[in-house]
Design a protein around this motif. Structure first.
Motif, PDB file in Angstrom:
ATOM      1  N   MET A   1       0.837  -1.183   0.000  1.00  0.00           N
ATOM      2  CA  MET A   1       0.000   0.000   0.000  1.00  0.00           C
ATOM      3  C   MET A   1       0.881   1.244   0.000  1.00  0.00           C
ATOM      4  N   PRO A   2       0.502   2.233  -0.808  1.00  0.00           N
ATOM      5  CA  PRO A   2       1.271   3.478  -0.842  1.00  0.00           C
ATOM      6  C   PRO A   2       1.140   4.280   0.451  1.00  0.00           C
ATOM      7  N   GLU A   3       2.152   5.071   0.717  1.00  0.00           N
ATOM      8  CA  GLU A   3       2.067   6.046   1.797  1.00  0.00           C
ATOM      9  C   GLU A   3       1.252   7.209   1.251  1.00  0.00           C
ATOM     10  N   LEU A   4       0.234   7.602   1.979  1.00  0.00           N
ATOM     11  CA  LEU A   4      -0.682   8.651   1.523  1.00  0.00           C
ATOM     12  C   LEU A   4      -0.584   9.873   2.420  1.00  0.00           C
ATOM     13  N   LYS A   5      -0.221  10.996   1.836  1.00  0.00           N
ATOM     14  CA  LYS A   5      -0.195  12.285   2.545  1.00  0.00           C
ATOM     15  C   LYS A   5      -1.324  13.111   1.940  1.00  0.00           C
ATOM     16  N   CYS A   6      -2.191  13.645   2.762  1.00  0.00           N
ATOM     17  CA  CYS A   6      -3.345  14.396   2.289  1.00  0.00           C
ATOM     18  C   CYS A   6      -3.360  15.790   2.905  1.00  0.00           C
ATOM     19  N   THR A   7      -3.359  16.811   2.045  1.00  0.00           N
ATOM     20  CA  THR A   7      -3.397  18.194   2.535  1.00  0.00           C
ATOM     21  C   THR A   7      -4.808  18.776   2.523  1.00  0.00           C
ATOM     22  N   VAL A   8      -5.806  17.947   2.231  1.00  0.00           N
ATOM     23  CA  VAL A   8      -7.183  18.423   2.141  1.00  0.00           C
ATOM     24  C   VAL A   8      -7.780  18.471   3.552  1.00  0.00           C
ATOM     25  N   GLN A   9      -7.494  19.550   4.247  1.00  0.00           N
ATOM     26  CA  GLN A   9      -7.927  19.690   5.639  1.00  0.00           C
ATOM     27  C   GLN A   9      -9.434  19.827   5.797  1.00  0.00           C
ATOM     28  N   THR A  10     -10.151  20.078   4.718  1.00  0.00           N
ATOM     29  CA  THR A  10     -11.609  20.213   4.783  1.00  0.00           C
ATOM     30  C   THR A  10     -12.319  18.872   4.622  1.00  0.00           C
ATOM     31  N   CYS A  11     -11.564  17.778   4.474  1.00  0.00           N
ATOM     32  CA  CYS A  11     -12.165  16.451   4.325  1.00  0.00           C
ATOM     33  C   CYS A  11     -12.407  15.840   5.701  1.00  0.00           C
ATOM     34  N   MET A  12     -13.581  15.239   5.870  1.00  0.00           N
ATOM     35  CA  MET A  12     -13.930  14.654   7.168  1.00  0.00           C
ATOM     36  C   MET A  12     -13.060  13.439   7.515  1.00  0.00           C
ATOM     37  N   HIS A  13     -12.349  12.889   6.554  1.00  0.00           N
ATOM     38  CA  HIS A  13     -11.507  11.726   6.811  1.00  0.00           C
ATOM     39  C   HIS A  13     -10.061  12.104   7.140  1.00  0.00           C
ATOM     40  N   ASN A  14      -9.723  13.387   7.022  1.00  0.00           N
ATOM     41  CA  ASN A  14      -8.349  13.841   7.234  1.00  0.00           C
ATOM     42  C   ASN A  14      -8.083  14.118   8.711  1.00  0.00           C
ATOM     43  N   LYS A  15      -7.023  13.520   9.206  1.00  0.00           N
ATOM     44  CA  LYS A  15      -6.574  13.813  10.565  1.00  0.00           C
ATOM     45  C   LYS A  15      -5.059  13.908  10.541  1.00  0.00           C
ATOM     46  N   ASP A  16      -4.555  15.102  10.771  1.00  0.00           N
ATOM     47  CA  ASP A  16      -3.108  15.338  10.801  1.00  0.00           C
ATOM     48  C   ASP A  16      -2.428  14.883   9.510  1.00  0.00           C
ATOM     49  N   TYR A  17      -3.058  15.176   8.373  1.00  0.00           N
ATOM     50  CA  TYR A  17      -2.543  14.880   7.027  1.00  0.00           C
ATOM     51  C   TYR A  17      -2.569  13.405   6.657  1.00  0.00           C
ATOM     52  N   TYR A  18      -3.240  12.578   7.462  1.00  0.00           N
ATOM     53  CA  TYR A  18      -3.442  11.173   7.141  1.00  0.00           C
ATOM     54  C   TYR A  18      -4.928  10.931   6.935  1.00  0.00           C
ATOM     55  N   CYS A  19      -5.250   9.787   6.321  1.00  0.00           N
ATOM     56  CA  CYS A  19      -6.642   9.463   6.018  1.00  0.00           C
ATOM     57  C   CYS A  19      -7.153   8.402   6.978  1.00  0.00           C
ATOM     58  N   ALA A  20      -8.369   8.590   7.474  1.00  0.00           N
ATOM     59  CA  ALA A  20      -8.978   7.629   8.386  1.00  0.00           C
ATOM     60  C   ALA A  20      -9.649   6.477   7.642  1.00  0.00           C
ATOM     61  N   LEU A  21      -9.657   6.533   6.305  1.00  0.00           N
ATOM     62  CA  LEU A  21     -10.202   5.431   5.518  1.00  0.00           C
ATOM     63  C   LEU A  21      -9.100   4.422   5.216  1.00  0.00           C
ATOM     64  N   ASN A  22      -9.434   3.157   5.185  1.00  0.00           N
ATOM     65  CA  ASN A  22      -8.459   2.123   4.830  1.00  0.00           C
ATOM     66  C   ASN A  22      -8.159   2.118   3.337  1.00  0.00           C
ATOM     67  N   ALA A  23      -9.099   2.667   2.550  1.00  0.00           N
ATOM     68  CA  ALA A  23      -8.946   2.694   1.101  1.00  0.00           C
ATOM     69  C   ALA A  23      -9.623   3.942   0.554  1.00  0.00           C
ATOM     70  N   ILE A  24      -9.032   4.524  -0.493  1.00  0.00           N
ATOM     71  CA  ILE A  24      -9.641   5.663  -1.174  1.00  0.00           C
ATOM     72  C   ILE A  24      -9.722   5.349  -2.666  1.00  0.00           C
ATOM     73  N   THR A  25     -10.522   6.147  -3.370  1.00  0.00           N
ATOM     74  CA  THR A  25     -10.618   6.034  -4.815  1.00  0.00           C
ATOM     75  C   THR A  25     -10.173   7.341  -5.440  1.00  0.00           C
ATOM     76  N   VAL A  26      -9.232   7.244  -6.370  1.00  0.00           N
ATOM     77  CA  VAL A  26      -8.791   8.404  -7.143  1.00  0.00           C
ATOM     78  C   VAL A  26      -9.511   8.340  -8.482  1.00  0.00           C
ATOM     79  N   GLY A  27     -10.229   9.411  -8.805  1.00  0.00           N
ATOM     80  CA  GLY A  27     -10.949   9.481 -10.070  1.00  0.00           C
ATOM     81  C   GLY A  27     -10.145  10.204 -11.122  1.00  0.00           C
ATOM     82  N   GLY A  28     -10.594  10.065 -12.363  1.00  0.00           N
ATOM     83  CA  GLY A  28      -9.940  10.751 -13.470  1.00  0.00           C
ATOM     84  C   GLY A  28      -9.629   9.811 -14.608  1.00  0.00           C
TER      85      GLY A  28
END
Length: 104
Positions: A1-28
């Motif tokens: 699994m990749p290391e995921l750094k998230c700067t989207v502080q307005t997301c309900m899953h973001n805590k201290d630049y990490y994601c509280a979800l075990n999996a995310i989906t990238v669209g595009g």
């Protein structure tokens, strides 16, 4: 699994630049540049709390990647060692992006 750094502080899953979800989906699916991708798992935070639906925030997440032209996409799974999801003050998923996306 990749290391995921998230700067989207307005997301309900973001805590201290990490994601509280075990999996995310990238669209595009037709993306040719990072700004044409998004975090489809984004949900706007409505208060100062974060979601604990997926457990504690972790530096690693499974990433289902629909950006099929990305060089890190193998069978719709991200194989990059690290990725960065950005979108500072996003209010919807289209205002986020996978900054690691590289067309290849």
């Amino acid at each position: 699994m990749p290391e995921l750094k998230c700067t989207v502080q307005t997301c309900m899953h973001n805590k201290d630049y990490y994601c509280a979800l075990n999996a995310i989906t990238v669209g595009g699916s037709n993306a040719q540049k990072a700004s044409e991708t998004c975090c489809d798992s984004f949900q706007e935070r409505k208060s100062d709390t974060y979601s604990n639906l997926g457990g504690e925030a972790s530096p690693r997440s499974s990433i289902d990647c629909q950006a099929t032209r990305c060089q890190y996409n193998e069978d719709c799974r991200c194989v990059a060692g690290k990725i960065s999801v950005e979108g500072g003050s996003a209010c919807q998923c289209e205002e986020t992006e996978c900054a690691t996306f590289t067309c290849g």
